[in-house]
Write a protein that holds these residues in place. Structure first.
Motif, PDB file in Angstrom:
ATOM      1  N   ALA A   1      -5.813  10.030  -2.850  1.00  0.00           N
ATOM      2  CA  ALA A   1      -5.946   8.699  -3.437  1.00  0.00           C
ATOM      3  C   ALA A   1      -4.967   7.750  -2.786  1.00  0.00           C
ATOM      4  O   ALA A   1      -3.830   8.128  -2.476  1.00  0.00           O
ATOM      5  N   PHE A   2      -5.425   6.534  -2.589  1.00  0.00           N
ATOM      6  CA  PHE A   2      -4.595   5.486  -2.007  1.00  0.00           C
ATOM      7  C   PHE A   2      -4.464   4.368  -3.033  1.00  0.00           C
ATOM      8  O   PHE A   2      -5.402   4.078  -3.774  1.00  0.00           O
ATOM      9  N   TRP A   3      -3.332   3.716  -2.981  1.00  0.00           N
ATOM     10  CA  TRP A   3      -3.066   2.651  -3.942  1.00  0.00           C
ATOM     11  C   TRP A   3      -2.789   1.336  -3.234  1.00  0.00           C
ATOM     12  O   TRP A   3      -2.172   1.310  -2.154  1.00  0.00           O
ATOM     13  N   CYS A   4      -3.241   0.249  -3.831  1.00  0.00           N
ATOM     14  CA  CYS A   4      -3.038  -1.079  -3.270  1.00  0.00           C
ATOM     15  C   CYS A   4      -2.634  -2.054  -4.365  1.00  0.00           C
ATOM     16  O   CYS A   4      -3.287  -2.128  -5.421  1.00  0.00           O
ATOM     17  N   ASN A   5      -1.577  -2.801  -4.083  1.00  0.00           N
ATOM     18  CA  ASN A   5      -1.149  -3.874  -4.981  1.00  0.00           C
ATOM     19  C   ASN A   5      -1.291  -5.190  -4.223  1.00  0.00           C
ATOM     20  O   ASN A   5      -0.493  -5.480  -3.332  1.00  0.00           O
TER      21      ASN A   5
ATOM     22  N   THR B   1      -9.806 -11.771  -4.753  1.00  0.00           N
ATOM     23  CA  THR B   1     -10.654 -10.898  -3.933  1.00  0.00           C
ATOM     24  C   THR B   1      -9.812  -9.806  -3.283  1.00  0.00           C
ATOM     25  O   THR B   1      -8.738 -10.078  -2.751  1.00  0.00           O
ATOM     26  N   LEU B   2     -10.309  -8.600  -3.335  1.00  0.00           N
ATOM     27  CA  LEU B   2      -9.614  -7.453  -2.738  1.00  0.00           C
ATOM     28  C   LEU B   2     -10.612  -6.641  -1.935  1.00  0.00           C
ATOM     29  O   LEU B   2     -11.741  -6.417  -2.354  1.00  0.00           O
ATOM     30  N   TYR B   3     -10.172  -6.240  -0.726  1.00  0.00           N
ATOM     31  CA  TYR B   3     -11.010  -5.441   0.158  1.00  0.00           C
ATOM     32  C   TYR B   3     -10.326  -4.119   0.486  1.00  0.00           C
ATOM     33  O   TYR B   3      -9.100  -4.062   0.605  1.00  0.00           O
ATOM     34  N   TRP B   4     -11.141  -3.098   0.689  1.00  0.00           N
ATOM     35  CA  TRP B   4     -10.694  -1.848   1.299  1.00  0.00           C
ATOM     36  C   TRP B   4     -11.461  -1.676   2.613  1.00  0.00           C
ATOM     37  O   TRP B   4     -12.681  -1.809   2.645  1.00  0.00           O
ATOM     38  N   TYR B   5     -10.704  -1.369   3.668  1.00  0.00           N
ATOM     39  CA  TYR B   5     -11.285  -1.130   4.978  1.00  0.00           C
ATOM     40  C   TYR B   5     -10.883   0.257   5.473  1.00  0.00           C
ATOM     41  O   TYR B   5      -9.810   0.760   5.162  1.00  0.00           O
TER      42      TYR B   5
ATOM     43  N   GLN C   1       0.847  -1.191   0.000  1.00  0.00           N
ATOM     44  CA  GLN C   1       0.000   0.000   0.000  1.00  0.00           C
ATOM     45  C   GLN C   1       0.883   1.241   0.000  1.00  0.00           C
ATOM     46  O   GLN C   1       1.948   1.259   0.604  1.00  0.00           O
ATOM     47  N   SER C   2       0.381   2.273  -0.670  1.00  0.00           N
ATOM     48  CA  SER C   2       1.073   3.559  -0.620  1.00  0.00           C
ATOM     49  C   SER C   2       0.064   4.685  -0.776  1.00  0.00           C
ATOM     50  O   SER C   2      -1.009   4.494  -1.363  1.00  0.00           O
ATOM     51  N   PRO C   3       0.389   5.842  -0.210  1.00  0.00           N
ATOM     52  CA  PRO C   3       1.519   6.086   0.682  1.00  0.00           C
ATOM     53  C   PRO C   3       1.260   5.507   2.066  1.00  0.00           C
ATOM     54  O   PRO C   3       0.162   5.035   2.348  1.00  0.00           O
ATOM     55  N   ARG C   4       2.226   5.522   2.939  1.00  0.00           N
ATOM     56  CA  ARG C   4       2.024   5.059   4.315  1.00  0.00           C
ATOM     57  C   ARG C   4       1.323   6.117   5.149  1.00  0.00           C
ATOM     58  O   ARG C   4       0.524   5.812   6.029  1.00  0.00           O
TER      59      ARG C   4
ATOM     60  N   LYS D   1      -8.375  -4.135 -14.438  1.00  0.00           N
ATOM     61  CA  LYS D   1      -7.711  -5.372 -14.848  1.00  0.00           C
ATOM     62  C   LYS D   1      -7.640  -6.396 -13.725  1.00  0.00           C
ATOM     63  O   LYS D   1      -6.859  -7.356 -13.806  1.00  0.00           O
ATOM     64  N   GLY D   2      -8.402  -6.177 -12.661  1.00  0.00           N
ATOM     65  CA  GLY D   2      -8.464  -7.159 -11.593  1.00  0.00           C
ATOM     66  C   GLY D   2      -7.197  -7.337 -10.800  1.00  0.00           C
ATOM     67  O   GLY D   2      -7.005  -8.374 -10.164  1.00  0.00           O
ATOM     68  N   VAL D   3      -6.325  -6.318 -10.811  1.00  0.00           N
ATOM     69  CA  VAL D   3      -5.076  -6.436 -10.057  1.00  0.00           C
ATOM     70  C   VAL D   3      -4.997  -5.300  -9.039  1.00  0.00           C
ATOM     71  O   VAL D   3      -5.606  -5.372  -7.981  1.00  0.00           O
ATOM     72  N   ASP D   4      -4.281  -4.221  -9.392  1.00  0.00           N
ATOM     73  CA  ASP D   4      -4.144  -3.084  -8.486  1.00  0.00           C
ATOM     74  C   ASP D   4      -5.484  -2.392  -8.267  1.00  0.00           C
ATOM     75  O   ASP D   4      -6.399  -2.469  -9.103  1.00  0.00           O
ATOM     76  N   SER D   5      -5.541  -1.681  -7.156  1.00  0.00           N
ATOM     77  CA  SER D   5      -6.766  -0.941  -6.857  1.00  0.00           C
ATOM     78  C   SER D   5      -6.424   0.426  -6.297  1.00  0.00           C
ATOM     79  O   SER D   5      -5.380   0.606  -5.659  1.00  0.00           O
ATOM     80  N   THR D   6      -7.292   1.389  -6.542  1.00  0.00           N
ATOM     81  CA  THR D   6      -7.152   2.713  -5.947  1.00  0.00           C
ATOM     82  C   THR D   6      -8.441   3.092  -5.246  1.00  0.00           C
ATOM     83  O   THR D   6      -9.543   2.754  -5.699  1.00  0.00           O
TER      84      THR D   6
END
Lengths: 111, 113
Positions: free
Chosen positions: B20-24, B31-35, B6-9, B71-76
């Motif tokens: 904006a936050f990024w998740c790889n 399956t990907l979750y944001w909490y 995840q970035s930024p910290r 593309k089912g990978v990274d998320s923002t």
């Protein structure tokens, strides 16, 4: 989704066994019970999962009675590093499972 | 095996600004979750993706929050405009196809001033 109830906090000393009980009266037939641990400034980390009776791994044991309306996470011989928040989750096991966290139990271990 | 990145910290912004936050996630996790985790509370699910499709966004404040997983990978995850009450840690987690063990990133701590 089954709602869970846990104690807000628990205190223990190093070397003792700690048992954290979670109530989930409305657990469904397909639901599994999963426990996560969270340290400050970190994301939760999987500890253990079970469906019934007893499950044990290198970190903890999970006891589930026959009616499955509660479960107990057992941490043997805790150390200071076990100070963390412990969450009990109940849900269906499978891909895409919805993970719903409650308020968790803050465990504080002292010397 | 690399974990969830995840970035930024950390991020400090003024209210009404956007962020904006990024998740790889871990490679291959469908399956990907944001909490959102407010201090002293358990993580609250904002949105759940299965590959690049939304499974559950019932608790996402859609007037200001948006998320995508191209593309089912990274998320923002985006917040626009931010409010003071959005100050929290935003956690991303991913799960393999047939396993409920979720792997969490370290999170992004957002402070809105």
């Amino acid at each position: 989704l089954a709602k869970t109830t846990q104690p807000i906090s628990m205190d223990s000393y190093e070397g003792q066994e700690v048992n954290i009980t979670c109530s989930h009266n409305n657990i469904a037939t397909n639901d599994y019970i999963t426990w996560y641990q969270q340290f400050p400034s970190q994301g939760p980390r999987f500890i253990i999962q079970g469906y019934k009776t007893k499950v044990t791994n290198e970190v903890a044991s999970l006891f589930i009675p026959a009616d499955r309306k509660s479960s107990t996470l057992s941490l043997p011989r805790v150390s200071l590093s076990d100070t963390a928040v412990y969450y009990c989750l109940v849900g269906w096991r499978g891909g895409g499972n919805k993970l719903t966290f409650g308020t968790g139990t803050q465990l504080k271990v002292e010397l | 095996e690399a974990g969830v990145a995840q970035s930024p910290r950390y991020k400090i912004i003024e209210k009404r600004q956007s962020v904006a936050f990024w998740c790889n996630p871990i490679s291959g996790h469908a399956t990907l979750y944001w909490y959102q985790q407010i201090l002293g509370q358990g993580p609250k699910l904002l949105i759940q993706f299965q590959n690049n499709g939304v499974v559950d966004d019932s608790q996402l404040p859609k007037d200001r929050f948006s998320a995508e997983r191209l593309k089912g990978v990274d998320s923002t995850l985006k917040i626009q405009p931010a409010k003071l009450e959005d100050s929290a840690v935003y956690l991303c987690a991913s799960v393999p196809g047939q396993n409920t063990e979720a792997f969490f990133g370290q999170g992004t701590r957002l402070t809105v001033v």
